[in-house]
Design a protein around this motif. Sequence first.
Motif, PDB file in Angstrom:
ATOM      1  N   GLU A 233       0.809  -1.225   0.000  1.00 27.20           N
ATOM      2  CA  GLU A 233       0.000   0.000   0.000  1.00 27.20           C
ATOM      3  C   GLU A 233       0.844   1.279   0.000  1.00 27.20           C
TER       4      GLU A 233
ATOM      5  N   ILE B 207       0.677   6.233  -1.120  1.00 22.73           N
ATOM      6  CA  ILE B 207       0.681   7.308  -0.123  1.00 22.73           C
ATOM      7  C   ILE B 207       1.509   8.505  -0.588  1.00 22.73           C
TER       8      ILE B 207
ATOM      9  N   THR C 128       2.278   9.129  16.491  1.00 18.68           N
ATOM     10  CA  THR C 128       1.772   9.833  15.306  1.00 18.68           C
ATOM     11  C   THR C 128       2.322  11.246  15.215  1.00 18.68           C
TER      12      THR C 128
ATOM     13  N   ARG D  30      -1.056  19.244   7.371  1.00 20.79           N
ATOM     14  CA  ARG D  30      -0.900  18.269   6.293  1.00 20.79           C
ATOM     15  C   ARG D  30       0.036  17.142   6.708  1.00 20.79           C
TER      16      ARG D  30
ATOM     17  N   THR E 270      -1.924  14.762   8.801  1.00 17.09           N
ATOM     18  CA  THR E 270      -2.820  13.971   7.942  1.00 17.09           C
ATOM     19  C   THR E 270      -2.050  12.848   7.250  1.00 17.09           C
ATOM     20  N   LYS E 271      -0.847  13.187   6.736  1.00 13.81           N
ATOM     21  CA  LYS E 271      -0.019  12.189   6.050  1.00 13.81           C
ATOM     22  C   LYS E 271       0.437  11.101   7.024  1.00 13.81           C
TER      23      LYS E 271
ATOM     24  N   ASN F   8      -1.152  10.091   9.733  1.00 15.97           N
ATOM     25  CA  ASN F   8      -2.316   9.222  10.000  1.00 15.97           C
ATOM     26  C   ASN F   8      -2.582   8.284   8.836  1.00 15.97           C
ATOM     27  N   GLN F   9      -2.414   8.797   7.628  1.00 13.68           N
ATOM     28  CA  GLN F   9      -2.615   7.978   6.439  1.00 13.68           C
ATOM     29  C   GLN F   9      -1.613   6.827   6.387  1.00 13.68           C
TER      30      GLN F   9
ATOM     31  N   ASP G 167      -2.590   4.267   9.113  1.00 16.88           N
ATOM     32  CA  ASP G 167      -3.805   3.533   8.751  1.00 16.88           C
ATOM     33  C   ASP G 167      -3.503   2.476   7.694  1.00 16.88           C
ATOM     34  N   SER G 168      -2.662   2.841   6.726  1.00 15.83           N
ATOM     35  CA  SER G 168      -2.277   1.874   5.693  1.00 15.83           C
ATOM     36  C   SER G 168      -1.448   0.745   6.284  1.00 15.83           C
TER      37      SER G 168
END
Length: 398
Positions: A162, A166, A193, A212, A215-216, A218-219, A222-223
């Motif tokens: 994944e 990203i 995080t 941002r 957000t990155k 967390n992304q 999550d992945s």
Amino acid sequence: MYYIGIDIGKRHHEAGLINDKGNHIGKTIRFANSKAGSEKLLQFINQYKLSPDNSVVGLEATGHYWLSVFSYLHKLGFKTTVFNPLQSDALRHFYIRKTKTDVSDAYLIGQVIRIDSPDETPFLEEDLLQLRHLERLRFSFVDQCSDLKRKVISLLDQVFPEYEQIFSDVFGMSSTEVLLHSPLPEDLLNIDTNKLADLLNRVSKGRYGEARALTKANQLQDSALDSFGITVGLDAFKLQIKLLLEQIKLIEDHLKTLEKAMIEISNRQKHFLTTITGISDVTACVILGEIGSISRFERPEQLVAFAGLDASVHQSGDFYSNRTRLSKRGSPYLRRALWQAAFVASYHNPALSLHYQKLRKRGKAHGTAVGAVARKLTHIIFAILRDNKPYEPRIIPE
């Protein structure tokens, strides 16, 4: 007039002498690619009282092994021609068919010089010789770097498939820093995080911004949590990714050093190649290094052929193939640089982009159209180097 043919090899060379009637004079000599060998060649020259006034020399461009001999003969003042082995192959096949005994390649090379009377090969200036070595090393580094990146992607596809979705550039600064510290999903999950967000913001030099970057982060996590990568032998994967990324970083640093040195040398040539949209400073270095002196070519078509951008024609009797391909003879480095420049010019050069679009409207494939732009671009390069003037696009409306 006497004609000296020299058959070039890696460790040893062979020289043969013929007169203006094509008759062999004496026996050939074999001399080493060394200082002692050059002295033996000089003895051969003195033995037959050869001089720049009564003789010319021919060499085949075999790899890079001819350069030292060419340089030595240039210092002695001899008119020397370096030519493609294809030129002597035709005569070599003729002798094989017409005689029952072997004919030395050195004599055959001498015959090529006697029959064709080719122009003298200009001595390559020191700057251009340096450029040729540096730009070819650069291509080697670029290819190595691309290969290493493919290996990293292959490893990520197995342990963290994944990840590629990203980051827009897996090998950008932010992504590389993340992979060096946390290449596996479990590594990312073990990081706080906020600390991951701070790392992204710092490495991007504030371009992400705090919001941002968070957000990155967390992304990423999550992945990592939902990753469907393999979970065995992870230590080996982690080590490979780390070492490959370090190797990529080292090569990229070397590339920056090389390109800086290349541009410094090319700027001393006071060329106008970069006035053509599509030709960068680095591409100009490759073009200068591979072409050398433009006086080697009388017509632009010769330069096109030297780059291997001319079409190969397939014909047998009354059959003519309607499919033509590039001959791909000549310098692969020059062809690669011209093709890359033509690709950019096809979209951004005012005149050449019109030529590209015209061909596309006629139903030509993208590759065919880019190839035509590359040939047209080569003609422009020839004129700029010959006239030593900036490029002035001439836009001819349809």
